[in-house]
Design a protein around this motif. Structure first.
Motif, PDB file in Angstrom:
ATOM      1  N   SER A  20       0.863  -1.182   0.000  1.00 18.80           N
ATOM      2  CA  SER A  20       0.000   0.000   0.000  1.00 18.80           C
ATOM      3  C   SER A  20       0.899   1.231   0.000  1.00 18.80           C
ATOM      4  O   SER A  20       2.128   1.121   0.121  1.00 18.80           O
ATOM      5  N   ASP A  40      -0.704   8.554  -8.179  1.00 21.10           N
ATOM      6  CA  ASP A  40      -2.142   8.319  -8.043  1.00 21.10           C
ATOM      7  C   ASP A  40      -2.553   6.884  -8.347  1.00 21.10           C
ATOM      8  O   ASP A  40      -3.570   6.416  -7.845  1.00 21.10           O
ATOM      9  N   TRP A  43      -3.437   4.358  -5.228  1.00 20.28           N
ATOM     10  CA  TRP A  43      -4.556   4.464  -4.292  1.00 20.28           C
ATOM     11  C   TRP A  43      -5.451   3.250  -4.512  1.00 20.28           C
ATOM     12  O   TRP A  43      -5.812   2.928  -5.637  1.00 20.28           O
ATOM     13  N   LYS A  49     -12.069   6.930  -0.242  1.00 27.11           N
ATOM     14  CA  LYS A  49     -10.730   7.479  -0.479  1.00 27.11           C
ATOM     15  C   LYS A  49     -10.270   8.377   0.661  1.00 27.11           C
ATOM     16  O   LYS A  49      -9.090   8.486   0.921  1.00 27.11           O
ATOM     17  N   GLU A  52      -8.396   6.405   3.292  1.00 25.57           N
ATOM     18  CA  GLU A  52      -7.027   6.093   2.861  1.00 25.57           C
ATOM     19  C   GLU A  52      -6.141   7.337   2.910  1.00 25.57           C
ATOM     20  O   GLU A  52      -4.984   7.256   3.325  1.00 25.57           O
ATOM     21  N   ILE A  53      -6.682   8.472   2.523  1.00 28.79           N
ATOM     22  CA  ILE A  53      -5.919   9.727   2.592  1.00 28.79           C
ATOM     23  C   ILE A  53      -5.507   9.992   4.039  1.00 28.79           C
ATOM     24  O   ILE A  53      -4.361  10.361   4.315  1.00 28.79           O
TER      25      ILE A  53
END
Length: 79
Positions: A20, A40, A43, A49, A52-53
């Protein structure tokens, strides 16, 4: 001098070991990098999202790393 490492430089390892972005950040920290270049295409959480950010931002802060560049893959030849 500050050193940055790009995710693309480890593309085969990232794919083979299913890393990851956080795994990459941990690796960059382990080799004493100061900065990271993120891409990008790595991701993975398309449904949430923002979760994950948040994980990536937490990892960056924890590892005391900064983002030197953020690359977006584009193909202007194909529709």
């Amino acid at each position: 001098m500050k050193i940055s490492v790009s995710m693309y430089s480890l593309a085969s390892t990232i794919r083979k070991e299913n890393w990851s972005i956080v795994d990459f950040i941990d690796y960059a920290s382990s080799i004493s990098s100061d900065w990271v270049e993120l891409l990008d295409i790595y991701w993975t959480n398309k449904e949430d999202k923002y979760e994950e950010i948040g994980e990536v931002l937490t990892a960056l802060k924890s590892c005391q790393l900064q983002v030197s560049a953020y690359d977006i893959m584009n193909n202007f030849v194909k529709e």
